[in-house]
Design a protein around this motif. Structure first.
Motif, PDB file in Angstrom:
ATOM      1  N   GLU A 188       0.347   7.114  -8.219  1.00  0.00           N
ATOM      2  CA  GLU A 188       0.393   5.959  -9.476  1.00  0.00           C
ATOM      3  C   GLU A 188      -0.517   4.524  -9.690  1.00  0.00           C
ATOM      4  N   LYS A 189       0.033   4.461  -8.475  1.00  0.00           N
ATOM      5  CA  LYS A 189      -0.608   2.957  -8.376  1.00  0.00           C
ATOM      6  C   LYS A 189      -1.983   2.749  -7.722  1.00  0.00           C
ATOM      7  N   ILE A 190      -2.700   4.023  -7.202  1.00  0.00           N
ATOM      8  CA  ILE A 190      -4.088   4.537  -6.766  1.00  0.00           C
ATOM      9  C   ILE A 190      -4.917   4.850  -7.894  1.00  0.00           C
TER      10      ILE A 190
ATOM     11  N   GLU B  93     -17.916 -15.435  -6.872  1.00  0.00           N
ATOM     12  CA  GLU B  93     -17.081 -15.034  -7.750  1.00  0.00           C
ATOM     13  C   GLU B  93     -16.088 -13.910  -6.437  1.00  0.00           C
ATOM     14  N   ARG B  94     -15.254 -14.874  -5.797  1.00  0.00           N
ATOM     15  CA  ARG B  94     -14.284 -13.743  -4.691  1.00  0.00           C
ATOM     16  C   ARG B  94     -13.135 -13.619  -5.232  1.00  0.00           C
ATOM     17  N   LYS B  95     -12.875 -12.186  -4.956  1.00  0.00           N
ATOM     18  CA  LYS B  95     -11.541 -11.508  -5.560  1.00  0.00           C
ATOM     19  C   LYS B  95     -11.350 -11.072  -6.967  1.00  0.00           C
ATOM     20  N   ARG B  96     -12.947 -11.805  -7.720  1.00  0.00           N
ATOM     21  CA  ARG B  96     -12.777 -11.278  -9.006  1.00  0.00           C
ATOM     22  C   ARG B  96     -12.217  -9.668  -9.749  1.00  0.00           C
ATOM     23  N   THR B  97     -11.974  -9.455 -10.294  1.00  0.00           N
ATOM     24  CA  THR B  97     -12.072  -7.718 -11.172  1.00  0.00           C
ATOM     25  C   THR B  97     -13.141  -7.525 -10.759  1.00  0.00           C
TER      26      THR B  97
ATOM     27  N   ALA C 279     -20.070   4.658   1.033  1.00  0.00           N
ATOM     28  CA  ALA C 279     -20.628   6.190   0.623  1.00  0.00           C
ATOM     29  C   ALA C 279     -20.623   6.227  -0.772  1.00  0.00           C
ATOM     30  N   LEU C 280     -19.927   5.007  -1.500  1.00  0.00           N
ATOM     31  CA  LEU C 280     -19.653   5.836  -2.910  1.00  0.00           C
ATOM     32  C   LEU C 280     -20.264   4.288  -3.481  1.00  0.00           C
ATOM     33  N   ASP C 281     -21.093   4.999  -5.105  1.00  0.00           N
ATOM     34  CA  ASP C 281     -22.103   4.554  -5.680  1.00  0.00           C
ATOM     35  C   ASP C 281     -21.054   3.379  -6.335  1.00  0.00           C
ATOM     36  N   VAL C 282     -21.963   2.397  -6.626  1.00  0.00           N
ATOM     37  CA  VAL C 282     -21.768   0.901  -7.284  1.00  0.00           C
ATOM     38  C   VAL C 282     -19.666   0.955  -8.596  1.00  0.00           C
ATOM     39  N   SER C 283     -20.718   2.009  -8.876  1.00  0.00           N
ATOM     40  CA  SER C 283     -19.477   2.021 -10.628  1.00  0.00           C
ATOM     41  C   SER C 283     -18.430   2.174  -9.624  1.00  0.00           C
ATOM     42  N   VAL C 284     -18.552   3.424  -8.724  1.00  0.00           N
ATOM     43  CA  VAL C 284     -17.158   3.968  -7.864  1.00  0.00           C
ATOM     44  C   VAL C 284     -16.283   2.633  -6.768  1.00  0.00           C
ATOM     45  N   GLN C 285     -17.452   2.134  -6.017  1.00  0.00           N
ATOM     46  CA  GLN C 285     -17.286   0.719  -5.096  1.00  0.00           C
ATOM     47  C   GLN C 285     -16.319   0.322  -6.101  1.00  0.00           C
ATOM     48  N   SER C 286     -16.653  -0.547  -7.098  1.00  0.00           N
ATOM     49  CA  SER C 286     -16.086  -1.624  -7.854  1.00  0.00           C
ATOM     50  C   SER C 286     -14.699  -0.700  -8.075  1.00  0.00           C
ATOM     51  N   GLN C 287     -14.400  -0.025  -8.110  1.00  0.00           N
ATOM     52  CA  GLN C 287     -12.930   0.854  -8.405  1.00  0.00           C
ATOM     53  C   GLN C 287     -12.279   0.647  -7.264  1.00  0.00           C
ATOM     54  N   VAL C 288     -13.234   0.551  -5.948  1.00  0.00           N
ATOM     55  CA  VAL C 288     -12.057   1.012  -4.618  1.00  0.00           C
ATOM     56  C   VAL C 288     -11.127  -0.345  -4.272  1.00  0.00           C
ATOM     57  N   LEU C 289     -12.714  -1.502  -4.770  1.00  0.00           N
ATOM     58  CA  LEU C 289     -12.722  -2.639  -4.069  1.00  0.00           C
ATOM     59  C   LEU C 289     -11.326  -3.637  -5.086  1.00  0.00           C
ATOM     60  N   ASN C 290     -11.455  -3.241  -6.655  1.00  0.00           N
ATOM     61  CA  ASN C 290     -10.709  -3.869  -7.321  1.00  0.00           C
ATOM     62  C   ASN C 290      -9.311  -3.395  -6.054  1.00  0.00           C
TER      63      ASN C 290
ATOM     64  N   PHE D 146      -7.888  -2.424  -3.653  1.00  0.00           N
ATOM     65  CA  PHE D 146      -7.713  -2.940  -2.609  1.00  0.00           C
ATOM     66  C   PHE D 146      -7.280  -3.861  -2.545  1.00  0.00           C
ATOM     67  N   VAL D 147      -7.726  -4.900  -3.572  1.00  0.00           N
ATOM     68  CA  VAL D 147      -7.468  -6.672  -3.753  1.00  0.00           C
ATOM     69  C   VAL D 147      -5.950  -6.678  -3.924  1.00  0.00           C
ATOM     70  N   GLU D 148      -6.153  -5.023  -5.539  1.00  0.00           N
ATOM     71  CA  GLU D 148      -4.233  -5.613  -6.341  1.00  0.00           C
ATOM     72  C   GLU D 148      -3.608  -5.148  -5.372  1.00  0.00           C
ATOM     73  N   LEU D 149      -3.494  -3.786  -4.249  1.00  0.00           N
ATOM     74  CA  LEU D 149      -2.954  -3.579  -3.560  1.00  0.00           C
ATOM     75  C   LEU D 149      -2.439  -4.860  -2.208  1.00  0.00           C
ATOM     76  N   GLN D 150      -3.081  -5.423  -1.359  1.00  0.00           N
ATOM     77  CA  GLN D 150      -2.904  -6.871  -1.452  1.00  0.00           C
ATOM     78  C   GLN D 150      -2.086  -7.878  -1.616  1.00  0.00           C
ATOM     79  N   LYS D 151      -1.778  -8.065  -3.030  1.00  0.00           N
ATOM     80  CA  LYS D 151      -1.416  -8.745  -3.523  1.00  0.00           C
ATOM     81  C   LYS D 151      -0.100  -8.445  -4.008  1.00  0.00           C
ATOM     82  N   GLU D 152       0.151  -7.209  -4.106  1.00  0.00           N
ATOM     83  CA  GLU D 152       1.600  -6.594  -4.259  1.00  0.00           C
ATOM     84  C   GLU D 152       2.644  -6.551  -2.238  1.00  0.00           C
ATOM     85  N   PHE D 153       1.497  -6.196  -2.017  1.00  0.00           N
ATOM     86  CA  PHE D 153       1.930  -6.058  -0.865  1.00  0.00           C
ATOM     87  C   PHE D 153       2.334  -6.741   0.424  1.00  0.00           C
ATOM     88  N   ASN D 154       1.380  -7.808  -0.111  1.00  0.00           N
ATOM     89  CA  ASN D 154       1.003  -8.941   0.989  1.00  0.00           C
ATOM     90  C   ASN D 154       0.280  -8.637   2.362  1.00  0.00           C
ATOM     91  N   LEU D 155      -0.866  -7.206   2.005  1.00  0.00           N
ATOM     92  CA  LEU D 155      -1.114  -6.620   4.071  1.00  0.00           C
ATOM     93  C   LEU D 155      -2.147  -7.539   4.181  1.00  0.00           C
TER      94      LEU D 155
END
Ligand code: ATP
Ligand code: ATP
Ligand code: MG
Ligand code: MG
Lengths: 339, 318
Positions: free
Chosen positions: B137-139, A260-264, B182-193, B195-204
């Motif tokens: 605001e973005k983060i 489930e790559r890059k899924r939110t 160093a993050l708990d899973v529930s928080v880890q997922s926020q940070v991973l999301n 990363f993905v959003e910012l990559q799309k927005e800024f073509n990082l």
């Protein structure tokens, strides 16, 4: 039943004030079974384990009952409890380096456990130490007896800790994040070893971890904790397939999964309330997307949904409509009283 | 479009063992080559001590590499002088593992985020504040929290602030070294999301370093597996996870606990631990733990070769 824990209440002193760390924690462990305890950092997993062993910080207030077999150990004197620790119950801590003494050889440290808990002769102890090292899969057992902890890798040190914990063939092994500091390949070795030892000795295991992968691989039952309370407990397949508590559901949706790559990913907004600042209602209510009025007013009761599934959540409590009026009335009278 | 090209990069740390004995080296990075495209994420996985952080740091020249070539936007940055380096660093940023240690406890979030802009002399105060406000605001941090100190934020928030700091200079490349470990899973997922959003927005472009195989799989387009300072396998993420070629990758993946109790798998349990990087084994460095090694593996050093289209592995039997 190997272990029965009833209504554990733990308060610790912080800045001159007692604060509640564990509230009404109850659970059981059977012979040959692994119970997983999961939950976010600070939810009280380690304190639950330490309460069973009564290895708590100074100025701790502990209430509740802990029974091993038919013996109530929560009433025993410190001295009698010492005999049970290491004999019937052993514990493995998260960090294998800090829990080994750097100044003593590996052999000496294992032997100490044997001196404390057995009547073996010196010669018998020497043999048993080598036997134990072999049992936990360490190579060159005869030589390793003479080595010091710093000469060994993290995985080897954790095996030594397991050897010490196993020295007296405990009936119950409590493991607090035993593989968190290890690499996956070494973690796999250690988990396999623990499974083997469990089967050979018909032990019960409490496995504390934040890794739901580890839970799925080694546990028979899982207990989910949140801010010092048990919010859900179920048989492992049941919990992963039919999680009921919104917190458990949130946790399971937050883990990245294969394919489930890059899924939110699902995430739980907000953070855990601090023990100094606990809400009067359900402790998860502030972060819960399903929270109702009543959730903020009263703590949910634990409901037994099926034989192997219990949950503490108002969503599943049919009495919540009837209770609503009671609670509002109750609170009104409370506020009148305090005025 | 290629953003970064690394060729035969080496990072050997000298260790002194008494001044009469011969000089020894930890070969933390020992001949690493790869390319990274614009907008792409390259994941780097491997066990503790295999050289992931050293690789990340030497790409940014935070530790001077022993040898090799680092081409960023077509320029060989190892030939750059200090001034040129300072300039190019705007475009390459790093996010660290520890959200507690990496933010100055005595600075407000506002001044932490303003610092890189000031150093590079970007904008006037007002312009800088505008940029910072739109960034937080973005983060997911409120504007009115800007004057708070790091300790007033949770671990996940602090890590998001670390990411915002890396973004202030509008970089092309972010090297993230264990940013969620160093993050708990529930928080880890926020940070991973995020990363993905910012990559799309800024073509990082990301180099995403982690020992967590599921996190790397989630975030990466391609993945490199390291063992004792070398890349042993490199492929598109799906190829790597579904059809691993190198015996090390195979055992690594089989050791990963899967959060699904209904899935039972065959495990390849490796024996022993990672050998010392000071005296790595001869030939293929993995031969001491490899379940299928032969005597040839002890003498022959396998090169990283393209075994299938876009799928590289360093093993003489693949
Ligand atoms: N010595 C202590 N004095 C006062 N409070 C403490 C002490 N040790 C722990 N606590 C508090 O007790 C609560 C439960 O901590 P515990 O260590 O049991 O959490 P945990 O679930 O094991 O977390 P982790 O996953 O981080 O190990 C936390 O709020 C913690 O801050
Ligand atoms: N400044 C240094 N001087 C000497 N040796 C070093 C230095 N930095 C790292 N090393 C060594 O280089 C090797 C690679 O370390 P590195 O930190 O890059 O590994 P890593 O893959 O990031 O590990 P981890 O997963 O534990 O972060 C290790 O053996 C380490 O001890
Ligand atoms: Mg703990
Ligand atoms: Mg590192």
């Amino acid at each position: 039943m190997l272990l029965q824990v009833q209504n554990l209440q733990l308060s610790l002193k912080r800045a001159g004030k007692f604060i509640s760390i564990l509230d009404d924690v109850s659970f059981q462990v059977q012979k040959g079974e692994t119970l997983g305890i999961v939950g976010e950092s600070g939810c009280g997993k380690s304190m639950t384990a330490l309460s069973i062993m009564r290895l708590l910080p100074d100025k701790a207030k502990l209430a509740g009952e802990v029974k091993v077999g038919s013996e109530v150990i929560s009433k025993l004197s410190k001295k009698k409890l010492e005999k049970i620790r290491g004999n019937q119950i052993s514990m493995i801590f998260q960090d294998p380096l800090t829990s080994l003494n750097p100044l003593h050889t590996v052999g000496k440290q294992i032997e100490e456990a044997l001196i404390l808990h057995t009547n073996l002769t010196k010669k018998e102890r020497k043999d048993r130490v080598v036997e134990l090292l072999k049992e936990v899969g360490l190579p060159r057992a005869e030589e390793m007896v003479k080595e010091y902890p710093h000469q060994l890798s993290g995985g080897m040190r954790q095996r030594i800790m397991i050897a010490i914990a196993m020295a007296c063939r405990p009936q119950l092994l409590i493991c607090d994040e035993p593989t968190t500091a290890l690499d996956v390949t070494v973690q796999a070795q250690i988990l396999e070893l623990m499974n083997k030892l469990k089967q050979e000795n018909d032990m019960g295991i409490i496995m504390i971890t934040h890794d739901l992968g580890v839970v799925a691989e080694v546990c028979n039952r899982v207990m989910v904790m949140y801010a010092g309370k048990v919010v859900e407990e179920a048989e492992v397949n049941e919990l992963f397939q039919r999680p009921r508590h919104p917190y458990t559901i949130g946790l399971l949706e937050a883990i990245p999964r294969v394919g489930e790559r890059k899924r939110t990913l699902g995430s739980i907004p907000g953070t855990v309330p601090s023990p100094q600042n606990l809400p009067i209602g359900c402790r998860f209510a502030d972060r819960c997307k399903d929270a109702m009025e009543i959730c903020r007013q009263a703590q949910p009761k634990t409901l037994q949904l099926t034989d192997d599934h219990r949950v503490a959540c108002w969503l599943y409590d049919e009495r919540r409509e009837d209770l609503k009026d009671d609670i509002t009335r109750n609170q009104e009278s409370k506020t009148t009283l305090s005025h | 479009m290629t953003l970064l090209e690394i060729k035969n990069l080496k990072q050997h740390f000298p260790i002194s063992k008494g001044f009469l004995s011969e000089k020894k080296y930890v070969k933390a990075v020992d001949g690493v080559s790869f390319t990274l495209n614009k907008g792409e994420t390259l994941g780097i996985v491997g066990e503790s001590g295999c050289g992931k952080s050293s690789l990340g740091r030497s790409i940014l020249r935070l530790a001077e590499p022993t040898s090799g070539e680092i081409k960023f936007k077509g320029q060989d940055i190892l030939k750059f002088n200090r001034k040129q380096m300072k300039n190019i660093r705007k475009d390459m940023q790093i996010v660290f593992q520890d959200p507690y240690a990496s933010l100055n406890p005595r600075s407000t979030i506002r001044s932490i985020l303003e610092a890189p802009l000031k150093i590079h002399g970007i904008g006037n105060r007002e312009e800088r504040m505008k940029l910072i406000e739109s960034l937080v605001e973005k983060i997911g941090i409120r504007k009115d929290q800007l004057d708070n100190y790091p300790h007033e934020f949770s671990g996940g928030q602090r890590q998001r602030i670390g990411i915002a700091r890396a973004l202030t200079l509008n970089p092309d490349l972010i090297i993230a070294d264990e940013p969620v470990s160093a993050l708990d899973v529930s928080v880890q997922s926020q940070v991973l999301n995020l990363f993905v959003e910012l990559q799309k927005e800024f073509n990082l472009s990301y180099i995403f370093i982690s020992h967590d195989l599921s996190v790397v799989q989630h975030i990466s387009d391609r993945v490199a597996v390291m063992y004792l300072g070398k890349i042993v396998e490199l492929a598109h993420v799906d190829q790597l996870y579904q059809n691993p070629l190198h015996p090390y990758t195979k055992s690594l993946l089989s050791a990963l606990p899967i959060p699904d109790p209904s899935q039972k798998r065959e495990r390849i349990i490796l024996e022993g631990d990672l050998p010392s990087p000071i005296n790595p084994p001869t030939g293929c460095a993995f031969h001491t733990r490899c379940p299928v090694a032969t005597s040839d593996c002890r003498t022959e050093t396998p090169a990283l070769r393209e075994k299938q289209f876009g799928h590289w592995a360093a093993c003489i039997y693949v």
